[in-house]
Motif scaffolding. Structure first.
Motif, PDB file in Angstrom:
ATOM      1  N   GLY A   1       3.330   5.584   4.249  1.00 41.74           N
ATOM      2  CA  GLY A   1       2.398   6.708   4.151  1.00 41.74           C
ATOM      3  C   GLY A   1       2.304   7.460   5.457  1.00 41.74           C
ATOM      4  N   SER A   2       1.135   8.050   5.676  1.00 41.63           N
ATOM      5  CA  SER A   2       0.965   8.951   6.822  1.00 41.63           C
ATOM      6  C   SER A   2       0.813   8.167   8.124  1.00 41.63           C
ATOM      7  N   ASP A   3       0.938   8.900   9.222  1.00 46.80           N
ATOM      8  CA  ASP A   3       0.781   8.331  10.567  1.00 46.80           C
ATOM      9  C   ASP A   3      -0.554   7.663  10.777  1.00 46.80           C
TER      10      ASP A   3
ATOM     11  N   GLN B   1       3.979  19.634  13.635  1.00 47.01           N
ATOM     12  CA  GLN B   1       3.412  18.854  12.531  1.00 47.01           C
ATOM     13  C   GLN B   1       4.408  18.667  11.382  1.00 47.01           C
ATOM     14  N   GLU B   2       4.250  17.551  10.681  1.00 47.16           N
ATOM     15  CA  GLU B   2       4.993  17.378   9.429  1.00 47.16           C
ATOM     16  C   GLU B   2       4.292  18.269   8.403  1.00 47.16           C
ATOM     17  N   ILE B   3       4.975  19.310   7.927  1.00 51.40           N
ATOM     18  CA  ILE B   3       4.288  20.272   7.041  1.00 51.40           C
ATOM     19  C   ILE B   3       4.106  19.683   5.648  1.00 51.40           C
TER      20      ILE B   3
ATOM     21  N   ILE C   1       0.876  -1.185   0.000  1.00 51.15           N
ATOM     22  CA  ILE C   1       0.000   0.000   0.000  1.00 51.15           C
ATOM     23  C   ILE C   1       0.912   1.234   0.000  1.00 51.15           C
ATOM     24  N   CYS C   2       0.745   2.079  -1.012  1.00 46.75           N
ATOM     25  CA  CYS C   2       1.771   3.102  -1.287  1.00 46.75           C
ATOM     26  C   CYS C   2       1.255   4.529  -1.121  1.00 46.75           C
ATOM     27  N   PRO C   3       2.175   5.468  -0.826  1.00 45.08           N
ATOM     28  CA  PRO C   3       1.818   6.885  -0.725  1.00 45.08           C
ATOM     29  C   PRO C   3       1.977   7.586  -2.069  1.00 45.08           C
TER      30      PRO C   3
ATOM     31  N   ASN D   1       6.106   2.283   7.264  1.00 42.20           N
ATOM     32  CA  ASN D   1       6.942   3.487   7.389  1.00 42.20           C
ATOM     33  C   ASN D   1       6.017   4.692   7.409  1.00 42.20           C
ATOM     34  N   LEU D   2       6.169   5.529   8.417  1.00 45.15           N
ATOM     35  CA  LEU D   2       5.211   6.613   8.626  1.00 45.15           C
ATOM     36  C   LEU D   2       5.863   7.993   8.432  1.00 45.15           C
ATOM     37  N   ALA D   3       5.267   8.981   9.078  1.00 45.36           N
ATOM     38  CA  ALA D   3       5.640  10.374   8.834  1.00 45.36           C
ATOM     39  C   ALA D   3       6.993  10.735   9.459  1.00 45.36           C
TER      40      ALA D   3
ATOM     41  N   VAL E   1      -0.460  -4.827  -5.435  1.00 42.35           N
ATOM     42  CA  VAL E   1      -0.034  -3.461  -5.101  1.00 42.35           C
ATOM     43  C   VAL E   1      -1.231  -2.530  -5.200  1.00 42.35           C
ATOM     44  N   LYS E   2      -1.369  -1.676  -4.191  1.00 41.94           N
ATOM     45  CA  LYS E   2      -2.346  -0.592  -4.298  1.00 41.94           C
ATOM     46  C   LYS E   2      -1.566   0.714  -4.291  1.00 41.94           C
ATOM     47  N   PRO E   3      -1.361   1.279  -5.491  1.00 37.41           N
ATOM     48  CA  PRO E   3      -0.656   2.561  -5.519  1.00 37.41           C
ATOM     49  C   PRO E   3      -1.537   3.649  -4.928  1.00 37.41           C
ATOM     50  N   SER E   4      -0.957   4.807  -4.707  1.00 35.51           N
ATOM     51  CA  SER E   4      -1.778   5.924  -4.223  1.00 35.51           C
ATOM     52  C   SER E   4      -2.838   6.242  -5.275  1.00 35.51           C
ATOM     53  N   GLU E   5      -4.031   6.490  -4.826  1.00 33.09           N
ATOM     54  CA  GLU E   5      -5.119   6.853  -5.747  1.00 33.09           C
ATOM     55  C   GLU E   5      -4.859   8.221  -6.380  1.00 33.09           C
ATOM     56  N   ARG E   6      -3.816   8.932  -5.862  1.00 27.91           N
ATOM     57  CA  ARG E   6      -3.546  10.260  -6.386  1.00 27.91           C
ATOM     58  C   ARG E   6      -2.550  10.245  -7.547  1.00 27.91           C
ATOM     59  N   ASP E   7      -1.808   9.131  -7.701  1.00 32.92           N
ATOM     60  CA  ASP E   7      -0.868   9.069  -8.836  1.00 32.92           C
ATOM     61  C   ASP E   7      -0.475   7.618  -9.170  1.00 32.92           C
TER      62      ASP E   7
HETATM   63  P1  NAD Z   1      -1.559   8.489   3.102  1.00 35.29           P
HETATM   64  O1  NAD Z   1      -1.437   7.792   4.396  1.00 35.29           O
HETATM   65  O2  NAD Z   1      -2.629   9.503   2.940  1.00 35.29           O
HETATM   66  O3  NAD Z   1      -1.770   7.416   1.939  1.00 35.29           O
HETATM   67  C1  NAD Z   1      -0.958   6.265   1.863  1.00 35.29           C
HETATM   68  C2  NAD Z   1      -1.814   5.088   1.433  1.00 35.29           C
HETATM   69  O4  NAD Z   1      -2.754   4.771   2.467  1.00 35.29           O
HETATM   70  C3  NAD Z   1      -2.621   5.374   0.182  1.00 35.29           C
HETATM   71  O5  NAD Z   1      -2.538   4.262  -0.662  1.00 35.29           O
HETATM   72  C4  NAD Z   1      -4.029   5.621   0.697  1.00 35.29           C
HETATM   73  O6  NAD Z   1      -5.021   5.186  -0.204  1.00 35.29           O
HETATM   74  C5  NAD Z   1      -4.089   4.816   1.970  1.00 35.29           C
HETATM   75  N1  NAD Z   1      -4.900   5.465   3.025  1.00 35.29           N
HETATM   76  C6  NAD Z   1      -4.992   6.792   3.268  1.00 35.29           C
HETATM   77  N2  NAD Z   1      -5.797   6.999   4.328  1.00 35.29           N
HETATM   78  C7  NAD Z   1      -6.206   5.787   4.762  1.00 35.29           C
HETATM   79  C8  NAD Z   1      -7.045   5.350   5.826  1.00 35.29           C
HETATM   80  N3  NAD Z   1      -7.630   6.209   6.654  1.00 35.29           N
HETATM   81  N4  NAD Z   1      -7.247   4.035   5.982  1.00 35.29           N
HETATM   82  C9  NAD Z   1      -6.661   3.148   5.153  1.00 35.29           C
HETATM   83  N5  NAD Z   1      -5.869   3.510   4.120  1.00 35.29           N
HETATM   84  C10 NAD Z   1      -5.634   4.808   3.927  1.00 35.29           C
HETATM   85  O7  NAD Z   1      -0.112   9.120   2.797  1.00 35.29           O
HETATM   86  P2  NAD Z   1       0.267  10.097   1.619  1.00 35.29           P
HETATM   87  O8  NAD Z   1      -0.288  11.443   1.901  1.00 35.29           O
HETATM   88  O9  NAD Z   1      -0.027   9.475   0.320  1.00 35.29           O
HETATM   89  O10 NAD Z   1       1.864  10.135   1.769  1.00 35.29           O
HETATM   90  C11 NAD Z   1       2.556  11.105   2.512  1.00 35.29           C
HETATM   91  C12 NAD Z   1       2.987  10.567   3.854  1.00 35.29           C
HETATM   92  O11 NAD Z   1       3.797   9.408   3.667  1.00 35.29           O
HETATM   93  C13 NAD Z   1       3.859  11.544   4.630  1.00 35.29           C
HETATM   94  O12 NAD Z   1       3.474  11.531   5.971  1.00 35.29           O
HETATM   95  C14 NAD Z   1       5.272  10.993   4.454  1.00 35.29           C
HETATM   96  O13 NAD Z   1       6.174  11.310   5.492  1.00 35.29           O
HETATM   97  C15 NAD Z   1       4.980   9.523   4.452  1.00 35.29           C
HETATM   98  N6  NAD Z   1       6.058   8.798   3.823  1.00 35.29           N
HETATM   99  C16 NAD Z   1       6.896   8.098   4.620  1.00 35.29           C
HETATM  100  C17 NAD Z   1       7.973   7.433   4.068  1.00 35.29           C
HETATM  101  C18 NAD Z   1       8.910   6.664   4.936  1.00 35.29           C
HETATM  102  O14 NAD Z   1       9.630   5.823   4.422  1.00 35.29           O
HETATM  103  N7  NAD Z   1       8.905   6.906   6.236  1.00 35.29           N
HETATM  104  C19 NAD Z   1       8.197   7.477   2.677  1.00 35.29           C
HETATM  105  C20 NAD Z   1       7.297   8.204   1.888  1.00 35.29           C
HETATM  106  C21 NAD Z   1       6.228   8.860   2.474  1.00 35.29           C
END
Ligand code: NAD
Length: 521
Positions: free
Chosen positions: A247-249, A403-405, A168-170, A269-271, A194-200
């Protein structure tokens, strides 16, 4: 307005396939080796962040389509796990070659959907390609241990795949992060959805086509789209044994806790909030160039962006030169050859970043460079642009520090000593990466030993480890125990079987059974 013209049609050659897909208005699913249009009635519009023109629509797949992906992955696993490791290696060698050949095309798709500049998008592809190159060494990486533990008795380990895995990707690294996941998962004999980000998702769709061209059997890699509903499906589906998430926290903590509760392996891996410490003995030019690249490059949308600068002692006097460098950076559409930074991913992201900048001002920080409403060429007037921004005299209680800006905003703090800087960084909950700029080996050594971050740069602003190492975030920047790529990645996608065998040369005439634990005499 759809920029796309014709609907997707299946054609003979892969290169035409790619061109036609890009002319399509809808992003396809990739299931069991076929690109198919979803039958859903829920479509997520995807806009070019530089213009806000609609590029494509991304499906929220229906249950039947997700089931088809899971079944295809499970069926493919039964034969893929039996394939020779040399077959898998050969596939990876072909894939790395195809990715290299198609870098420009993937980079263009990234820039159109994500916004980053073309050189940065090529870097996105290249850093992922390095993981594929490393995975080509799977024949060595998979070797287990072997020991003759006593006469006629051997113990050895075998690494076995887990089964169906999910990634599941960001949005911020649409090529690199899927490439952190599926090449190693597949190399080790698993299948992956794989589920890429729905944004790209565009970069991942091209990568899927390249896996097909490289001869990957149907069903070994599947690509599904969507957001929360698809993620919940992947977490709850019992055939899926492991989940890789970046992705995000909020999403990561949720996926980790729900996934592990279902008995799955989850790496997440998170924020981040990465700090750079500037020591008075640092090389000024190198430090300021590194800071402006790492804070503002990719519009700050990097998990390893150096978004917080701690100036130690008199180095605060370097600020005017940093402001000068930052203000010269060119903000424009990522396809423009002179672009230094492109737009943020969405109007909402732009608004959030602008609000955080204002919150810094309201809480007493000094806005010494304001990148809100930058001058951009007319054709980008509807884009999500924020230019390089610098806030100084920032304090740890301020929202812009907490916050992570995730925008091109550098927050600056002033301290008197290295110890104060270390204390500040260690109090911040995140521990993804950090950097120190110094010419003193002892400062660098002391910093490295005492800092609570997973990746440390010494005069290196974005110390993302190469794939022979692993991505080792720390504290609140990670959930799960096993890191991405490198030796850890291999460990994540395999389970170890330990075999102890006894092959006696002489006849065995012992007629006495024993009830005690066997001992090795
Ligand atoms: P996001 O969490 O919004 O999205 C990531 C994935 O999770 C997407 O595929 C999305 O569809 C899914 N998702 C989003 N909200 C969800 C929810 N409530 N329940 C289940 N699935 C959900 O993250 P983003 O905005 O795409 O990416 C940016 C974030 O990713 C930043 O916080 C950045 O620091 C982090 N990031 C971390 C690393 C790392 O290695 N630590 C690398 C790249 C990005």
């Amino acid at each position: 307005i759809f920029r796309g013209l014709s609907r997707f049609r299946k054609v003979q050659t892969t290169s035409t396939l790619i061109t036609r897909r890009y002319a399509s208005s809808r992003t396809k699913l990739y299931i069991n080796g076929e690109f198919i249009e979803s039958r859903t009635n829920k479509w997520i519009p995807l806009h070019n962040p530089a213009t806000n023109e609609l590029i494509t629509e991304v499906p929220e797949p229906i249950q039947e389509e997700l089931d088809a992906a899971a079944v295809a992955s499970q069926e493919a696993f039964l034969t893929w796990r039996e394939s020779s490791i040399l077959t898998r290696q050969r596939f990876l060698l072909d894939l790395q070659h195809l990715i290299r050949e198609n870098t420009d095309r993937i980079a263009k798709a990234i820039t159109e959907e994500q916004g980053k500049t073309i050189p940065d998008a090529k870097g996105d592809v290249f850093r992922g390609l390095q993981v594929v190159e490393n995975a080509c060494g799977v024949t060595n990486l998979m070797m287990g241990d072997n020991l003759e533990v006593s006469r006629d008795m051997d113990t050895y380990t075998i690494r076995e795949p887990l089964g169906v895995t999910a990634g599941i990707c960001p949005f911020n690294f649409p090529a690199m992060i899927p490439l952190w996941m599926f090449p190693l998962a597949i190399a080790t004999g698993n299948t992956m959805i794989v589920k890429p980000s729905e944004r790209d998702p565009g970069a991942m769709m091209i990568l899927a086509e390249l896996t097909k061209e490289a001869g990957l059997p149907n069903g070994v890699l599947n690509v599904v789209h969507g957001s929360v509903d698809t993620v919940n499906y992947l977490i709850d589906n019992e055939t899926i044994k492991a989940i890789s998430f970046v992705g995000s926290d909020k999403a990561g903590k949720y996926i980790h806790s729900r996934g592990t509760a279902k008995g799955k392996r989850v790496q997440a891996n998170l924020a981040a909030k990465n700090h750079g410490v500037i020591m008075p003995d640092a090389n000024k030019n190198h430090t300021l160039n590194s800071l402006s690249g790492a804070a503002f490059g990719a519009a700050g949308q990097r998990c390893m962006a150096l978004s917080t600068a701690i100036f130690v002692g008199e180095t605060k006097k370097w600020l005017p030169e940093l402001i000068e460098r930052a203000s010269k950076l060119k903000v424009t559409g990522g396809l423009e050859p002179d672009a230094d930074l492109g737009p943020l991913i969405s109007p909402q992201a732009k608004q959030r970043v602008e609000t955080l900048i204002q919150s810094g001002v309201d809480e007493g920080a000094d806005l010494v460079l304001d990148g809100r409403n930058p001058q951009v060429p007319d054709k980008y007037k509807n884009g999500n642009f924020v230019g390089p921004t610098i806030l100084v005299n920032v304090k740890p209680h301020m929202e812009c520090y907490k916050q992570e800006i995730f925008g091109p905003v550098l927050v600056c703090l002033f301290v008197d000593s290295l110890n104060e800087a270390i204390e500040l960084i260690n109090k911040n909950p995140y521990g993804n990466g950090t950097a120190i700029f110094t010419n003193s080996g002892s400062n660098a050594r002391y910093f490295t030993s005492n800092i609570g971050a997973g990746q440390v740069g010494i005069n290196v602003p974005i110390p993302v480890p190469l794939p022979m190492f692993s991505f080792t975030g720390n504290r609140e920047s990670i959930r799960g125990d096993i890191n991405f790529y490198g030796k850890s990645g291999l460990q994540f996608y395999t389970q170890t079987k330990t075999v102890t065998s006894l092959w006696r040369h002489e006849d065995v005439n012992d007629n006495i059974s024993t009830v005690t634990m066997p001992t090795m005499r």
